[in-house]
Design a protein around this motif. Structure first.
Motif, short mmCIF file in Angstrom:
data_model
loop_
_atom_site.label_atom_id
_atom_site.label_comp_id
_atom_site.label_asym_id
_atom_site.label_seq_id
_atom_site.Cartn_x
_atom_site.Cartn_y
_atom_site.Cartn_z
N THR A 15 1.06 -1.10 0.01
CA THR A 15 -0.02 0.19 -0.05
C THR A 15 0.92 1.23 0.10
OG1 THR A 15 -1.96 1.00 1.16
CG2 THR A 15 -0.14 0.13 2.51
N ARG A 16 0.23 2.29 -0.09
CA ARG A 16 1.01 3.71 0.12
C ARG A 16 0.55 4.36 1.25
NH1 ARG A 16 1.39 6.75 -4.96
NH2 ARG A 16 3.36 7.24 -4.15
N MET A 17 1.43 4.93 2.03
CA MET A 17 1.26 5.84 3.17
C MET A 17 1.74 7.15 3.19
SD MET A 17 0.94 2.77 6.04
CE MET A 17 0.12 3.75 7.19
N MET A 18 1.20 8.11 3.84
CA MET A 18 2.01 9.50 3.79
C MET A 18 2.46 9.51 5.13
SD MET A 18 0.11 13.13 3.26
CE MET A 18 -0.80 13.19 4.57
N VAL A 19 3.63 10.23 5.28
CA VAL A 19 4.40 10.62 6.83
C VAL A 19 3.42 11.93 7.10
CG1 VAL A 19 6.65 11.76 7.72
CG2 VAL A 19 6.59 10.09 5.66
N GLY B 264 13.99 1.69 3.79
CA GLY B 264 14.43 1.73 5.19
C GLY B 264 13.22 1.63 6.06
N TYR B 265 13.44 1.59 7.32
CA TYR B 265 12.27 1.51 8.58
C TYR B 265 11.65 2.97 8.74
CZ TYR B 265 13.87 -3.44 9.02
OH TYR B 265 14.20 -4.76 8.86
N VAL B 266 10.40 3.01 8.94
CA VAL B 266 9.75 4.07 9.36
C VAL B 266 8.80 3.77 10.51
CG1 VAL B 266 8.31 6.11 8.60
CG2 VAL B 266 9.81 5.10 6.79
N PRO B 267 8.83 4.67 11.64
CA PRO B 267 8.04 4.36 12.67
C PRO B 267 6.55 4.38 12.49
CG PRO B 267 9.52 6.21 13.22
CD PRO B 267 9.85 5.78 11.67
N ARG B 268 5.59 3.59 12.79
CA ARG B 268 4.29 3.58 12.51
C ARG B 268 3.56 4.68 13.03
NH1 ARG B 268 0.88 -1.93 12.00
NH2 ARG B 268 2.53 -3.40 10.92
N ALA B 269 4.27 5.27 14.01
CA ALA B 269 3.54 6.41 14.72
C ALA B 269 3.30 7.53 13.80
CB ALA B 269 4.02 6.77 16.00
N VAL B 270 4.03 7.83 12.78
CA VAL B 270 4.24 9.13 11.97
C VAL B 270 3.55 8.50 10.53
CG1 VAL B 270 6.29 9.81 13.14
CG2 VAL B 270 6.64 8.47 11.04
N MET B 271 2.81 7.65 10.50
CA MET B 271 2.47 7.27 9.20
C MET B 271 1.04 7.40 9.20
SD MET B 271 4.86 6.54 7.23
CE MET B 271 4.24 5.80 5.60
N LEU B 272 0.46 7.91 8.23
CA LEU B 272 -1.00 7.96 7.99
C LEU B 272 -1.58 7.38 6.61
CD1 LEU B 272 -1.33 12.01 8.34
CD2 LEU B 272 -1.69 10.29 10.22
N HIS B 273 -2.71 6.55 6.73
CA HIS B 273 -3.36 5.82 5.77
C HIS B 273 -3.81 7.01 4.67
CE1 HIS B 273 -3.00 1.76 7.18
NE2 HIS B 273 -3.36 2.31 8.19
N LEU B 274 -3.51 6.51 3.55
CA LEU B 274 -4.13 7.46 2.47
C LEU B 274 -5.70 7.07 2.16
CD1 LEU B 274 -1.37 7.36 -0.22
CD2 LEU B 274 -2.03 9.28 1.28
N ASP B 275 -6.58 7.97 2.33
CA ASP B 275 -8.11 7.66 2.18
C ASP B 275 -8.44 7.76 0.72
OD1 ASP B 275 -8.41 7.39 4.88
OD2 ASP B 275 -8.59 9.73 5.05
N THR B 276 -8.23 6.62 0.12
CA THR B 276 -8.49 6.87 -1.43
C THR B 276 -9.71 6.50 -1.63
OG1 THR B 276 -7.64 4.54 -1.57
CG2 THR B 276 -6.00 6.33 -2.12
N ASP B 277 -10.24 5.30 -0.98
CA ASP B 277 -11.75 4.40 -1.52
C ASP B 277 -12.47 4.60 -0.30
OD1 ASP B 277 -10.39 2.40 -3.92
OD2 ASP B 277 -10.83 4.75 -4.12
#
Length: 132
Positions: A63-67, A110-123
């Motif tokens: 999937t794709r997510m946003m910082v 690389g690794y990214v903390p889950r706490a800073v990631m937002l789901h992209l609301d596509t559908d």
């Protein structure tokens, strides 16, 4: 009598094939060469990623997510990906509850903390009510 050969025009003379290359054909060749170089660079980055992260199998984007735009920007160290606010990342693997393995637009992994990631609301439309 001309023949079409992969975007280039050729004329048969005494059993030999003489190729007449136009400026447009040269531009097409340059574009395909650039694409070939980019493909090789991407393949090399993928091989280095698989070696560094001991990742087996094909690399698939889940999937794709946003910082988070409110997150603080961080430099990448060791196996951590540098963070830029609002950047869209490709998620390669959900590794654990704290980190996600991602790829950025420069094809760095690389690794990214889950706490800073937002789901992209596509559908997803949670605020829409359905009436009969």
């Amino acid at each position: 009598m001309g023949q079409q050969l992969g975007g280039m025009r050729g004329i048969r003379v005494w059993g030999h094939l003489n190729l007449h290359v136009t400026l447009n054909d040269c531009r097409e060749a340059q574009v395909s060469q650039k694409t070939l170089k980019e493909c090789r660079k991407e393949e090399k980055a993928d091989r280095e990623f698989q070696k560094k992260f001991k990742f087996e199998g094909s690399i698939n984007v889940l999937t794709r997510m946003m910082v988070d735009p409110a997150a603080t920007e961080k430099r990448g160290r060791d196996k951590n990906l540098p963070l830029r606010r609002g950047e869209i990342l490709d998620v390669i693997q959900f590794t654990n509850q704290e980190q996600i393995l991602c790829r950025n637009s420069q094809r760095r992994y690389g690794y990214v903390p889950r706490a800073v990631m937002l789901h992209l609301d596509t559908d997803i439309y949670d605020d829409v009510e359905i009436y009969n």
